[in-house]
Write an enzyme that holds these catalytic residues in place. Structure first.
Site, mmCIF file in Angstrom:
data_model
loop_
_atom_site.group_PDB
_atom_site.id
_atom_site.type_symbol
_atom_site.label_atom_id
_atom_site.label_comp_id
_atom_site.label_asym_id
_atom_site.label_seq_id
_atom_site.Cartn_x
_atom_site.Cartn_y
_atom_site.Cartn_z
ATOM 1 C CE1 TYR A 113 -3.575 2.355 0.256
ATOM 2 C CE2 TYR A 113 -2.479 3.415 1.764
ATOM 3 C CZ TYR A 113 -3.368 3.675 0.901
ATOM 4 O OH TYR A 113 -4.486 4.890 0.918
ATOM 5 C CE1 TYR B 86 5.947 -13.447 -2.165
ATOM 6 C CE2 TYR B 86 4.373 -13.149 0.388
ATOM 7 C CZ TYR B 86 4.341 -13.478 -1.220
ATOM 8 O OH TYR B 86 3.230 -14.499 -1.997
ATOM 9 C CE LYS C 5 6.002 -17.014 -1.760
ATOM 10 N NZ LYS C 5 5.086 -17.208 -0.965
#
Length: 321
Positions: A111, A137, A165
């Site tokens: 956000y 991530y 990731k």
């Protein structure tokens, strides 16, 4: 060269809920046991698939503590600790370390859409808050921000940031990360439909949603590649594409929880704002599960409709298939 946390399949495990949407710890323990017995190489607790966004801090840390105790050092327990508030991510990192986690998973702040300098400062603060190894991530489709290759290069110089990731789906970016960072930042696939392609670029495995349903086979998909049998690995990847597509036919983790319910695990619904699948989509998911032999055709279960009773301490009925 940094240490490798795990090779193979790390399951991004779901958080089962009771009918009142409180956490079902007993069933969580069963799911952890099933993952261990079916060969998963690591467990990710309280990540996106574990509904971290709607957990209280107390629930978040208790889930980690419970998993650490249940797993008992047999495979790494990786704790989701990400937030769009750096101070909160630092707090979760410290608490996860106290709870006994083996490593942390830190998603890009969502956000806020931080700049690359903001991302660097955020992850530097998270790394400084704990001695645990960190897996970054990167999932732009959910957070609205992508980590650039140059930022990866700078982050790879931090001792306890060891891997990422990568769920951008951008193979050019993955190749550049591997080229620029080498053994200072290992890759894990963040997309179940792209595992073998990521392995071919040097990835150490996958952090998987699919392995909630088929942990043994997801482990084998990776292990076959490591054993020098890419044809077998590719075959498993292609075999499970339809199931993977069905698991992402709605917002994760809605379909995977629905699928586990069909398979006999009453893991309940997701907390709002995630809601149950529409009837047609759920019926399609059920049909795909039947096709793969993962549930019976006469199990039209939806969360909240009925309670499915299973013998205690059993694995999925398909365990000896």
């Amino acid at each position: 060269m940094k240490p490798v946390l795990f090779n193979g399949c790390g399951t991004a495990i779901i958080t089962p809920m009771k009918d009142d949407l409180s956490i079902h710890y007993e069933l969580f323990g069963e799911l952890l046991d099933q993952q261990l017995q079916q060969g998963s190489d690591a467990i990710v607790v309280a990540g996106t698939t574990g509904e971290s966004a709607t957990l209280t801090d107390e629930e978040h840390i208790e889930l980690i503590r419970y998993a650490v105790k249940r797993v008992h050092g047999r495979i790494p327990v990786i704790a989701g600790a990400g937030s769009n508030n750096t101070a909160h991510a630092v707090h979760l990192s410290k608490e996860a370390e106290r709870a006994g986690a083996d490593a942390l998973l830190h998603v890009t702040p969502y956000y806020n859409k931080a700049s690359q300098r903001g991302l660097l400062l955020h992850f530097e603060a998270c790394a400084a808050a704990s001695k645990l190894p960190i897996i970054l991530y990167n999932v732009p489709s959910r957070t609205g921000v992508n980590i650039s290759v140059e930022t990866y290069k700078q982050l790879s110089r931090i001792d306890n940031i060891i891997a990422v990731k990568e769920a951008s789906g951008n193979f050019s970016q993955m190749a550049k990360i591997a080229s620029v960072c080498g053994d200072d930042l290992y890759l894990y696939s963040g997309n179940d439909d792209q595992v073998t392609s990521a392995l071919a670029l040097g990835a150490k495995g996958v952090i998987s949603v699919l392995s909630n349903l088929v942990p043994k086979e997801t482990h084998q998909l990776c292990q076959a590649f490591f054993d020098g049998d890419p044809s077998k690995s590719d075959g498993l990847q292609l075999h499970y594409l339809e199931l993977i597509e069905a698991l992402f036919s709605d917002i994760n983790p809605i379909p995977v929880k629905q699928a586990l319910c069909y398979m006999g695990y009453n893991v309940g619904s997701c907390r709002l704002p995630l809601c149950d699948m529409e009837a047609a989509a759920a019926e399609h998911l059920h049909a795909v599960l039947v096709k793969y032999g993962l549930c019976t055709s006469d199990l039209p279960y939806r969360p909240g409709s009925v309670t499915i009773h299973r013998p205690k301490n059993t694995l999925l009925w398909r365990k000896n298939r």
